[in-house]
Design a protein around this motif. Structure first.
Motif, PDB file in Angstrom:
ATOM      1  N   GLY A  92       0.739  -1.261  -0.015  1.00  0.00           N
ATOM      2  CA  GLY A  92       0.065   0.049   0.081  1.00  0.00           C
ATOM      3  C   GLY A  92       0.752   1.323  -0.024  1.00  0.00           C
ATOM      4  N   GLU A  93       0.417   2.422   0.530  1.00  0.00           N
ATOM      5  CA  GLU A  93       1.206   3.655   0.478  1.00  0.00           C
ATOM      6  C   GLU A  93       1.481   4.044   1.963  1.00  0.00           C
ATOM      7  OE1 GLU A  93       0.040   6.830  -2.565  1.00  0.00           O
ATOM      8  OE2 GLU A  93      -0.828   7.476  -0.597  1.00  0.00           O
ATOM      9  N   LEU A  94       2.661   4.684   2.198  1.00  0.00           N
ATOM     10  CA  LEU A  94       3.198   5.090   3.427  1.00  0.00           C
ATOM     11  C   LEU A  94       3.407   6.622   3.328  1.00  0.00           C
ATOM     12  CD1 LEU A  94       3.661   4.638   6.320  1.00  0.00           C
ATOM     13  CD2 LEU A  94       6.135   4.210   5.571  1.00  0.00           C
ATOM     14  N   GLN A  95       2.832   7.200   3.820  1.00  0.00           N
ATOM     15  CA  GLN A  95       2.847   9.021   3.919  1.00  0.00           C
ATOM     16  C   GLN A  95       3.814   9.497   4.583  1.00  0.00           C
ATOM     17  OE1 GLN A  95       1.272  11.320   1.593  1.00  0.00           O
ATOM     18  NE2 GLN A  95      -0.304   9.957   0.299  1.00  0.00           N
ATOM     19  N   VAL A  96       4.859  10.230   4.324  1.00  0.00           N
ATOM     20  CA  VAL A  96       6.067  10.291   5.163  1.00  0.00           C
ATOM     21  C   VAL A  96       6.247  11.972   5.116  1.00  0.00           C
ATOM     22  CG1 VAL A  96       8.264  10.018   5.862  1.00  0.00           C
ATOM     23  CG2 VAL A  96       7.070   8.078   5.074  1.00  0.00           C
ATOM     24  N   LEU A 107      16.545   9.135   4.513  1.00  0.00           N
ATOM     25  CA  LEU A 107      15.397   8.782   4.081  1.00  0.00           C
ATOM     26  C   LEU A 107      15.310   8.429   2.644  1.00  0.00           C
ATOM     27  CD1 LEU A 107      12.460   8.177   4.516  1.00  0.00           C
ATOM     28  CD2 LEU A 107      11.816  10.553   4.081  1.00  0.00           C
ATOM     29  N   LEU A 108      15.762   8.796   1.355  1.00  0.00           N
ATOM     30  CA  LEU A 108      15.766   8.763   0.201  1.00  0.00           C
ATOM     31  C   LEU A 108      16.602   7.391   0.156  1.00  0.00           C
ATOM     32  CD1 LEU A 108      15.020   8.948  -2.797  1.00  0.00           C
ATOM     33  CD2 LEU A 108      16.948  10.549  -2.806  1.00  0.00           C
ATOM     34  N   PRO A 109      17.655   7.064   0.508  1.00  0.00           N
ATOM     35  CA  PRO A 109      18.555   5.657   0.215  1.00  0.00           C
ATOM     36  C   PRO A 109      17.519   4.473   0.845  1.00  0.00           C
ATOM     37  CG  PRO A 109      20.010   7.467   1.001  1.00  0.00           C
ATOM     38  CD  PRO A 109      18.589   8.036   1.047  1.00  0.00           C
ATOM     39  N   ALA A 110      17.070   4.811   2.028  1.00  0.00           N
ATOM     40  CA  ALA A 110      16.058   3.773   2.689  1.00  0.00           C
ATOM     41  C   ALA A 110      14.897   3.554   1.851  1.00  0.00           C
ATOM     42  CB  ALA A 110      15.684   4.227   4.058  1.00  0.00           C
ATOM     43  N   ILE A 111      14.276   4.449   1.239  1.00  0.00           N
ATOM     44  CA  ILE A 111      13.268   4.441   0.139  1.00  0.00           C
ATOM     45  C   ILE A 111      13.568   3.367  -1.024  1.00  0.00           C
ATOM     46  CG2 ILE A 111      11.428   5.373  -1.306  1.00  0.00           C
ATOM     47  CD1 ILE A 111      11.399   7.757   0.676  1.00  0.00           C
ATOM     48  N   LEU A 112      14.901   3.544  -1.619  1.00  0.00           N
ATOM     49  CA  LEU A 112      15.133   2.917  -2.544  1.00  0.00           C
ATOM     50  C   LEU A 112      15.442   1.408  -2.375  1.00  0.00           C
ATOM     51  CD1 LEU A 112      17.560   5.410  -4.332  1.00  0.00           C
ATOM     52  CD2 LEU A 112      15.144   4.871  -4.866  1.00  0.00           C
ATOM     53  N   ARG A 113      16.120   1.234  -1.209  1.00  0.00           N
ATOM     54  CA  ARG A 113      16.359  -0.062  -0.546  1.00  0.00           C
ATOM     55  C   ARG A 113      15.021  -0.788  -0.354  1.00  0.00           C
ATOM     56  NH1 ARG A 113      19.954   2.675   2.427  1.00  0.00           N
ATOM     57  NH2 ARG A 113      18.890   2.405   4.462  1.00  0.00           N
ATOM     58  N   LEU A 114      14.151   0.039   0.342  1.00  0.00           N
ATOM     59  CA  LEU A 114      12.623  -0.487   0.565  1.00  0.00           C
ATOM     60  C   LEU A 114      11.899  -0.897  -0.625  1.00  0.00           C
ATOM     61  CD1 LEU A 114      11.330  -1.094   3.140  1.00  0.00           C
ATOM     62  CD2 LEU A 114       9.891   0.947   2.887  1.00  0.00           C
ATOM     63  N   ARG A 115      12.182  -0.113  -1.525  1.00  0.00           N
ATOM     64  CA  ARG A 115      11.482  -0.589  -2.973  1.00  0.00           C
ATOM     65  C   ARG A 115      12.035  -1.723  -3.565  1.00  0.00           C
ATOM     66  NH1 ARG A 115      11.446   4.268  -7.266  1.00  0.00           N
ATOM     67  NH2 ARG A 115      13.706   3.591  -7.528  1.00  0.00           N
ATOM     68  N   GLU A 116      13.155  -2.211  -3.227  1.00  0.00           N
ATOM     69  CA  GLU A 116      13.693  -3.570  -3.836  1.00  0.00           C
ATOM     70  C   GLU A 116      13.145  -4.813  -2.886  1.00  0.00           C
ATOM     71  OE1 GLU A 116      15.569  -4.235  -6.585  1.00  0.00           O
ATOM     72  OE2 GLU A 116      15.670  -1.951  -6.968  1.00  0.00           O
ATOM     73  N   ARG A 122       4.441   1.703  -1.450  1.00  0.00           N
ATOM     74  CA  ARG A 122       5.011   2.889  -2.199  1.00  0.00           C
ATOM     75  C   ARG A 122       5.043   4.038  -0.991  1.00  0.00           C
ATOM     76  NH1 ARG A 122       1.531   7.065  -4.161  1.00  0.00           N
ATOM     77  NH2 ARG A 122       2.420   8.561  -5.639  1.00  0.00           N
ATOM     78  N   VAL A 123       6.269   4.645  -0.768  1.00  0.00           N
ATOM     79  CA  VAL A 123       6.259   5.819   0.239  1.00  0.00           C
ATOM     80  C   VAL A 123       6.171   6.981  -0.576  1.00  0.00           C
ATOM     81  CG1 VAL A 123       8.056   6.715   1.869  1.00  0.00           C
ATOM     82  CG2 VAL A 123       7.899   4.225   1.226  1.00  0.00           C
ATOM     83  N   VAL A 124       5.413   7.887  -0.001  1.00  0.00           N
ATOM     84  CA  VAL A 124       5.276   9.102  -0.470  1.00  0.00           C
ATOM     85  C   VAL A 124       5.788  10.196   0.254  1.00  0.00           C
ATOM     86  CG1 VAL A 124       3.646  10.874  -1.093  1.00  0.00           C
ATOM     87  CG2 VAL A 124       3.148   8.599  -1.687  1.00  0.00           C
ATOM     88  N   GLY A 140      -3.973  13.232  10.108  1.00  0.00           N
ATOM     89  CA  GLY A 140      -4.254  12.157   8.969  1.00  0.00           C
ATOM     90  C   GLY A 140      -3.817  12.475   7.770  1.00  0.00           C
ATOM     91  N   ARG A 141      -3.117  13.509   7.423  1.00  0.00           N
ATOM     92  CA  ARG A 141      -2.511  13.639   5.999  1.00  0.00           C
ATOM     93  C   ARG A 141      -1.203  12.820   5.808  1.00  0.00           C
ATOM     94  NH1 ARG A 141      -0.731  19.072   5.641  1.00  0.00           N
ATOM     95  NH2 ARG A 141      -1.239  19.251   8.074  1.00  0.00           N
ATOM     96  N   CYS A 142      -0.410  12.659   6.855  1.00  0.00           N
ATOM     97  CA  CYS A 142       0.707  11.863   6.699  1.00  0.00           C
ATOM     98  C   CYS A 142       0.540  10.939   7.952  1.00  0.00           C
ATOM     99  CB  CYS A 142       1.945  12.468   7.227  1.00  0.00           C
ATOM    100  SG  CYS A 142       2.268  13.587   5.477  1.00  0.00           S
ATOM    101  N   ASP A 143       1.396   9.539   7.693  1.00  0.00           N
ATOM    102  CA  ASP A 143       1.363   8.435   8.712  1.00  0.00           C
ATOM    103  C   ASP A 143       2.642   8.640   9.747  1.00  0.00           C
ATOM    104  OD1 ASP A 143      -0.815   7.130   7.303  1.00  0.00           O
ATOM    105  OD2 ASP A 143       0.520   6.849   5.758  1.00  0.00           O
ATOM    106  N   LEU A 144       3.796   9.019   8.880  1.00  0.00           N
ATOM    107  CA  LEU A 144       4.819   9.230   9.992  1.00  0.00           C
ATOM    108  C   LEU A 144       5.479  10.629   9.740  1.00  0.00           C
ATOM    109  CD1 LEU A 144       7.086   7.760  11.539  1.00  0.00           C
ATOM    110  CD2 LEU A 144       8.017   6.822   9.166  1.00  0.00           C
TER     111      LEU A 144
END
Length: 299
Positions: A92-96, A107-116, A122-124, A140-144
């Motif tokens: 699903g989607e995680l709004q950060v 955060l960006l490097p972690a998202i790229l690893r997470l995508r693999e 999907r991280v937004v 409620g606009r973001c989760d984290l």
């Protein structure tokens, strides 16, 4: 039975203080918010608000219902998460919400690893200052949310959110080229006549400079307000001023000519914290991202 959307408006009125602020948070008109809360008051069969001058204030009954609303909304969110299965794989989607320097380096490097690892997740990312990031999680606009606080500018604990420290870094002094030959820690008193550069979108940078310099016996001459650290470092290299810079902001953007030093006295640092709504703390999506960042789950 109370409507959850109206309870959310009441909860946010208790938190934000004005109808206008609630309307802005929910992208509604003040009139729409007022109508919804008036309906809630009729449903409650109790006076929830009172007019004080031009503002609306919660009554004792309104305060009690707002406290119940917070617990109800958390329980509903926890139930929805439980039904999806807390042990399911991330999807699903995680709004950060995050600030730029941490997003770039971590955060960006972690998202790229997470995508693999978890292609169904999907991280937004939404770039927000710390206070705005917490508000985005609350409504409620973001989760984290990832926010920060300087050692000399602590922030109160957000009692309504679950949080954890995920990173701590030193705060350094960025000085013009004339300082490159000087070694060791710098006494701030030596910068009493310098022009200072601080951030423009939030007050913490200015407070850090003011409090650190006050401990050294002077008030800084704040001349420039700049949010982009690359621009700030270029200004320092050009001799336009000095300023405090977190280590994260130095690593990706080494600027020729800038002297990076430690301020003498008490060590200055910036602490990065992750915060979420309590009901989401056990979310597999949150846990997966925090694991990629090398952080423990939020309790």
């Amino acid at each position: 039975m109370f409507d959850l959307a109206r309870l959310r408006l009441l909860r946010d009125l208790a938190r934000l203080g004005t109808m206008t602020a609630v309307a802005q948070a929910h992208r509604l008109t003040s009139s729409a918010v007022s109508q919804q809360l008036a309906t809630l008051q009729r449903e409650a069969r109790a006076p929830l608000f009172e007019q004080v001058g031009r503002r609306v204030r919660l009554t004792a009954e309104g305060e009690r219902l707002a406290a119940h609303a917070e617990r109800i909304l958390q329980a509903v969110e926890a139930a929805a998460l439980d039904l999806r299965g807390a042990a399911q794989s991330p999807q699903g989607e995680l709004q950060v919400a995050c600030f730029a320097s941490y997003a770039k380096r971590h955060l960006l490097p972690a998202i790229l690893r997470l995508r693999e690892r978890h292609p169904a997740l999907r991280v937004v990312v939404r770039e927000l200052e710390p206070t705005d990031a917490l508000d985005a999680v609350r409504d409620g606009r973001c989760d984290l949310a990832f926010g920060f606080a300087y050692s000399l500018v602590p922030r109160p604990v957000a009692a309504d959110l679950a949080s954890r420290t995920v990173f701590e870094e030193p705060v350094r002094l960025a000085l013009p080229p004339s300082w490159r030959r000087k070694r060791g820690a710098v006494e701030l008193r030596a910068l009493a006549e310098a022009e200072w550069i601080v951030g423009s979108r939030q007050t913490d940078d200015g407070l850090l400079a003011e409090r650190a310099c006050a401990a050294a016996g002077f008030a800084p001459r704040i001349s420039h307000t700049v949010d982009d650290y690359d621009l700030m470092l270029r200004m320092v290299a050009a001799g336009l001023g000095v300023g405090f810079v977190p280590q994260l902001a130095l690593e990706p953007s080494r600027i020729d000519g800038v002297a990076v030093r430690t301020a003498a006295g008490a060590a200055l640092s910036r602490r990065v914290q992750a915060a979420t709504r309590p009901a989401l703390a056990a979310s597999p999506n949150l846990r997966a991202l925090l694991a990629e960042l090398g952080a423990a789950p939020i309790a």
